[in-house]
Design an enzyme around this catalytic site. Structure first.
Site, PDB file in Angstrom:
ATOM      1  N   ILE A  37       0.869  -1.262   0.111  1.00 43.83           N
ATOM      2  CA  ILE A  37      -0.007   0.066  -0.037  1.00 43.83           C
ATOM      3  C   ILE A  37       0.819   1.339  -0.018  1.00 43.83           C
ATOM      4  CG2 ILE A  37      -1.847  -1.191   1.096  1.00 43.83           C
ATOM      5  CD1 ILE A  37      -0.907   0.593   3.723  1.00 43.83           C
ATOM      6  N   LYS A  38       2.175   1.075   0.032  1.00 51.55           N
ATOM      7  CA  LYS A  38       3.096   2.399   0.102  1.00 51.55           C
ATOM      8  C   LYS A  38       3.043   3.077  -1.387  1.00 51.55           C
ATOM      9  CE  LYS A  38       3.410   2.227   4.282  1.00 51.55           C
ATOM     10  NZ  LYS A  38       4.451   0.962   5.095  1.00 51.55           N
ATOM     11  N   THR A  39       3.379   4.149  -1.299  1.00 54.83           N
ATOM     12  CA  THR A  39       3.700   5.199  -2.498  1.00 54.83           C
ATOM     13  C   THR A  39       3.951   4.385  -3.805  1.00 54.83           C
ATOM     14  OG1 THR A  39       4.144   6.704  -0.998  1.00 54.83           O
ATOM     15  CG2 THR A  39       4.240   7.380  -3.409  1.00 54.83           C
ATOM     16  N   ILE A  40       4.946   3.741  -3.871  1.00 55.51           N
ATOM     17  CA  ILE A  40       5.129   2.673  -5.113  1.00 55.51           C
ATOM     18  C   ILE A  40       5.376   1.145  -4.238  1.00 55.51           C
ATOM     19  CG2 ILE A  40       5.934   4.374  -6.835  1.00 55.51           C
ATOM     20  CD1 ILE A  40       8.724   2.952  -6.097  1.00 55.51           C
TER      21      ILE A  40
END
Ligand code: PLP
Length: 373
Positions: free
Chosen positions: A182-185
């Site tokens: 779920i992180k930015t990329i």
């Protein structure tokens, strides 16, 4: 159901894994090296940053503390309002976490409070760039320098963010990013340690593979050398070629993914600015790799959460303060008044790059109707 977050992955990422399968070299190899080089180029920095890829953001931070020799008797200052990983990696080393209060408008570490947390035992400060909005790094680094303390940034939320014109990771002592789903990329799962200190770099590289010396360069060429020595405590924390292949595609998409999230966040800001029951956090959208959208809800946060759920909209609370957990209660030292206050108010709303305009509209509409706006 509209989720709070969702990775933006597709055919390109799937295609990128195929050559790794065909090569038969699934573990750490040349693709990991390529990913490290791509992150180094993305982050930039003078002198050149060393990037070491590992299997999660959590292990990135654990290995960084381990390379610094943090252990029993040391104190590490962290905010309490963070993912519990930030605290677990401190206690994993045997060191004592010391909780620092935060600023109510950014949810980042409060620099004045930070000064009061420092003792002779303080070895490391771990600021968390909440939502991707950078902490006051000049002040934090200054305090650290004056007290012989190392700063390890928990930049799990801040990939692609800038601080005073410089990318997070391109300055400072040690920076750790997370590339979990779920992180930015994302890499699927993954993380990196970034430093410009050669000694720390060399130690982290060894500790990533069980303290084994000399093996890395042949691995990067997808070769195994049979002879090696083990010279320090290490772990099995390396990134795999499969995960690196996903990350290489994602890093190229960063600008596009981030732009979409920022547009949605600006829309939220505009729609929510006049709602009496909500207050917005401070954000500067020009400089941010935006991770999540968080609002503060006066009095009726839990009620709003239920309302949204009934309407098919997910929301979350990021995070339960670490000092509220059974395992960490005993580490409470100073009152954390602002942390406790904002914990009652914060609500994370859906924000992800593949979110459609209809989904955004529905979230806005349901929040407005909840407040009879
Ligand atoms: C996600 C996260 C981590 C841990 O990263 P993983 O890759 O999930 O292990 C650490 N700190 C914060 C603030 C995070 O949000």
């Amino acid at each position: 159901m509209i989720p709070v977050s969702k990775p933006s992955i597709g055919a390109e990422e799937l295609k990128a894994i195929e050559p790794v399968f065909k090569s038969g070299w699934l573990g750490m190899g040349s693709v990991v090296k390529e990913f490290e080089d791509a992150v180094a180029a993305f982050v930039g920095g003078e002198p050149q940053s060393y990037v070491i890829a590992v299997n999660t953001g959590t292990t990135a931070m654990h290995i960084a503390l381990s390379a610094l020799g943090v252990g029993a008797g040391d104190e590490v200052i962290i905010p309490s309002l963070t993912f519990v990983a930030t605290a677990q990696i401190v206690t994993a080393t045997g060191a004592t976490p010391v909780f620092c209060d935060i600023e109510e408008d950014t949810l980042n570490i409060d620099v004045n409070y930070l000064k009061k947390c420092i003792t002779k035992k303080t070895k490391v400060i771990i600021p968390v760039h909440y939502r991707g909005f950078p902490c006051s790094m000049s002040a934090i680094l200054n305090i650290a320098r004056n007290n012989n303390i190392i700063v390890v940034e928990d930049a799990a939320h801040a990939f692609g963010s800038f601080y005073q014109g410089k990318k997070i990771g391109s300055f400072g002592d040690i920076t750790c990013f997370s590339f979990d789903p779920i992180k930015t990329i994302t890499c699927g799962e993954g993380g990196v340690v970034i430093t410009r200190d050669k000694k720390i770099y060399e130690s982290v590289v060894r500790k990533r593979i069980l303290g084994i010396d000399k093996d890395t360069w042949s691995r990067y060429k997808n070769e195994r050398s049979w002879s090696y020595d083990v010279i320090e405590q290490g772990y099995r924390y390396h990134m795999s070629n499969i995960n690196a292949a996903i990350g290489l595609v994602q890093i190229k998409k960063f600008e596009q993914l981030n732009k979409r999230k920022i547009n949605i966040a600006k829309r939220y800001d505009k729609e929510f600015a006049h709602i009496e029951g909500l207050s917005l956090l401070r954000t500067e959208y020009e400089d941010i790799g935006l991770f999540t959208y968080i609002v503060k809800v006066k009095n009726r946060r839990d009620e709003l959460m239920v309302h949204l759920k009934e309407k098919g909209i997910g929301s979350g609370i990021h995070y339960i303060p670490v000092h509220h957990f059974t395992y960490y209660k005993n580490f409470m030292r100073n009152p954390l008044l602002k942390t406790d206050k904002v914990y009652e108010q914060i609500l994370t709303l859906p924000l992800y790059s593949d979110m459609t305009d209809q989904e955004t509209c529905l979230v806005v509409k349901e929040i407005q109707s909840f407040f009879d706006f």
